[in-house]
Motif scaffolding. Structure first.
Motif, mmCIF file in Angstrom:
data_model
loop_
_atom_site.group_PDB
_atom_site.id
_atom_site.type_symbol
_atom_site.label_atom_id
_atom_site.label_comp_id
_atom_site.label_asym_id
_atom_site.label_seq_id
_atom_site.Cartn_x
_atom_site.Cartn_y
_atom_site.Cartn_z
ATOM 1 N N SER A 1 3.793 46.627 19.972
ATOM 2 C CA SER A 1 4.155 45.218 19.620
ATOM 3 C C SER A 1 4.350 44.411 20.675
ATOM 4 O O SER A 1 4.872 43.407 20.175
ATOM 5 C CB SER A 1 5.212 45.178 18.372
ATOM 6 N N GLY B 1 7.031 33.674 20.920
ATOM 7 C CA GLY B 1 6.213 33.669 19.647
ATOM 8 C C GLY B 1 7.039 33.086 18.299
ATOM 9 O O GLY B 1 6.778 32.435 17.510
ATOM 10 N N ASP C 1 0.381 35.209 12.631
ATOM 11 C CA ASP C 1 1.177 35.582 13.722
ATOM 12 C C ASP C 1 0.551 36.212 14.736
ATOM 13 O O ASP C 1 0.129 37.243 14.698
ATOM 14 C CB ASP C 1 2.435 36.651 13.156
ATOM 15 N N HIS D 1 2.371 35.019 26.452
ATOM 16 C CA HIS D 1 3.189 36.085 27.234
ATOM 17 C C HIS D 1 2.800 37.571 26.948
ATOM 18 O O HIS D 1 3.074 38.424 27.565
ATOM 19 C CB HIS D 1 4.644 35.692 27.453
HETATM 20 C C1 PLP Z 1 4.313 40.816 15.679
HETATM 21 C C2 PLP Z 1 5.118 39.820 16.291
HETATM 22 N N1 PLP Z 1 5.450 38.757 15.981
HETATM 23 C C3 PLP Z 1 6.257 37.948 16.459
HETATM 24 C C4 PLP Z 1 6.935 38.154 17.661
HETATM 25 C C5 PLP Z 1 7.952 37.310 18.766
HETATM 26 O O1 PLP Z 1 7.522 36.893 19.736
HETATM 27 P P1 PLP Z 1 8.667 36.546 20.989
HETATM 28 O O2 PLP Z 1 9.264 37.761 21.189
HETATM 29 O O3 PLP Z 1 7.839 35.852 21.697
HETATM 30 O O4 PLP Z 1 9.384 35.584 20.192
HETATM 31 C C6 PLP Z 1 6.678 39.560 18.268
HETATM 32 C C7 PLP Z 1 7.387 39.948 19.587
HETATM 33 O O5 PLP Z 1 7.269 41.072 19.754
HETATM 34 C C8 PLP Z 1 5.554 40.508 17.578
HETATM 35 O O6 PLP Z 1 5.510 41.766 18.112
#
Ligand code: PLP
Length: 477
Positions: free
Chosen positions: A74, A135, A240, A266
């Motif tokens: 992930s 994210g 997402d 990133h």
């Molecule tokens: C499926 C998913 N959504 C959202 C995010 C959130 O991203 P960020 O860590 O850049 O805030 C992640 C981060 O690992 C993720 O794997």
């Protein structure tokens, strides 16, 4: 260095030793620091070589995707080409000030404008904001856009749905922004349970947030049915895009009915993720939501690139100035370097690598709850002994750098990424087999422990560390 602590730089200090020193200032001193100013701030007095060496030694203790495979599920911890760093360090990108007049930063604005349009091409959106810096920040921006849209339509929708497999940031972003979060169940195949979605998708629901492939690493084939349920009930479908590494050039979220999408630059686009470095979570919308984007957006007017502050229903700013420009530049360069064919190949290779891993591990007896399906760019394993593992779980499984206990308890999530070789993936599989053997056999475990020499401390007492974190070096006895 092996097995040793890095001494605090203060311990290296010797009176009078200095590195580069600034020339004496001719500018009149003003009492900016007032009473807080100290004559001697107590900084270590060391040579430049000592400073460089000290930080190099600390850096060498880090685990990073340059030196080893880092399949943190992930997270898409792939190798990021240093070329991107070099390009983002060009003077025209680096030595600028956010208050500079638009006419003097035309190159930077052009890069942003094209990055926006490339992301639109990749995700099937009409316009992106480049401001969000992660994210989760993209999620918040998207939710605010959705909220403003319904407010404008004078519809009172207070709930946002997300599946039980969603990343923790989804419910967090939802509740942070004052919406009520409701969980949608997954079915036996790991996909969204359509009956449950239909039941929960009432006229009170603003948005359904979904990542596809989901966090089980599975592509939900019912995405068109999901979009139909959400839109029939007047809601918005949120993508997402943290898992975009699996689908580039294969499908575009916008074409499948998603209305808002954030992308973790990133992760997918050649900029470092975690382990240091800022992020970027540009958020895109379909045509009907364009006017709600944060200001300013970057536009082209005749031959000039401009910052547009006049969006009718804008939610305002979500970050100072225009976003994490260095990350945006690196992502822009990465997209240019690979082109459409290259990006498609990235996703194809990432998916092939994860399936290779899943199949090989299955043959070695590892259990995959959804192993009867092809996975996308990552796969989820369930360890039968995980409950009994206790501290060994974090001691050993974490050493293999995979995500544990996500998307559900006792899971172990692996994302090999496209930048690994067959040999490194095979080597990792062998390491998993070895760790698994050690869990069942105390002698093998002892052998494995002896080999933990990379870090000065091989076995962290996590409980003690959390209760009494000691951040200073102990006096030498
Ligand atoms: C499926 C998913 N959504 C959202 C995010 C959130 O991203 P960020 O860590 O850049 O805030 C992640 C981060 O690992 C993720 O794997």
């Amino acid at each position: 260095m092996e097995g040793e602590h890095v001494r605090l730089i203060f311990k290296e200090s010797q009176d009078g030793r200095a590195a580069y020193s600034l020339p004496k200032t001719t500018i009149e001193k003003r009492g900016l620091l007032g009473d807080y100013k100290r004559e001697n701030p107590g900084l270590p007095q060391v040579s430049e070589r000592q400073i460089a060496g000290h930080y190099q030694n600390l850096a060498d203790l880090n685990f990073c995707p340059y030196s080893e495979m880092d399949p943190l599920g992930s997270c898409t911890m792939k190798y990021n080409p240093p070329l991107m760093e070099a390009l983002a360090s060009l003077q025209g990108f680096l030595d600028i000030h956010p208050y500079q007049d638009e006419s003097t930063i035309q190159g930077v604005l052009e890069a942003m404008y094209f990055l926006d349009s490339y992301l639109c091409d990749i995700a099937g959106m009409a316009k992106f904001t480049l401001q969000p810096s992660a994210g989760a920040h993209g999620e918040s921006t998207g939710i605010m856009i959705g909220g403003a849209y319904f407010k404008h339509k004078k519809e009172k929708r207070t709930k946002i749905l997300a599946p039980d497999s969603s990343h923790g940031t989804n419910p967090a972003s939802i509740t942070n922004l004052g919406f009520e979060y409701e969980q949608v169940n997954s079915n036996e195949q790991g996909w969204v349970d359509l009956k449950d979605l239909e039941k929960r998708m009432t006229e009170n629901v603003a948005i359904f947030m979904l990542t596809n492939p989901n966090t089980y690493g599975l592509f939900d084939p019912n995405i068109d049915k999901i979009a139909e349920i959400i839109h029939r009930n007047g809601g918005l479908l949120y993508y997402d895009g943290a898992n975009l590494n699996a689908i580039m050039g294969k499908y575009r979220p916008g074409d499948l009915g998603f209305d808002i999408a954030h992308i973790n630059l990133h992760k997918t686009f050649g900029t470092p993720h975690g382990m240091g470095g800022p992020g970027a979570g540009p958020t895109g919308v379909v045509e009907k939501l364009k006017d709600f984007l944060p200001i300013p957006t970057v536009e082209k007017q005749g031959e000039k690139y401009i910052l547009n502050y006049s969006l009718e229903h804008s939610i305002g700013k979500v970050k100072a100035f225009y976003g994490n420009n260095s990350v945006l530049t690196k992502a822009f360069a990465y997209i240019l370097m690979l082109g459409p064919e290259g990006l498609r190949k990235v996703s194809e290779t990432a998916v092939v690598h994860a399936n290779y891993m899943q199949e090989k591990l299955k043959k070695k007896g590892f259990k995959f709850p959804y192993g009867d399906q092809h996975c996308m760019h990552e796969c989820v394993m369930k360890h039968e002994n995980i409950d009994a593992l206790g501290h060994l779980m974090s001691e050993y499984f974490k050493k293999l750098q995979a995500t544990i206990h996500f998307p559900e308890a006792n899971c172990y999530m692996i994302e090999p990424t496209e930048t690994e070789t067959k040999e490194s993936i095979d080597e990792y599989i062998e390491a998993m087999v070895e760790v698994d053997k050690a869990i069942k056999d105390p002698t093998a475990m002892e052998e494995l422990e002896k080999r933990q020499t990379f870090t000065p401390i091989s076995k962290i007492n996590a409980k003690k560390g959390m209760a009494r974190p000691c951040l200073i070096e102990k006096e030498e006895e």
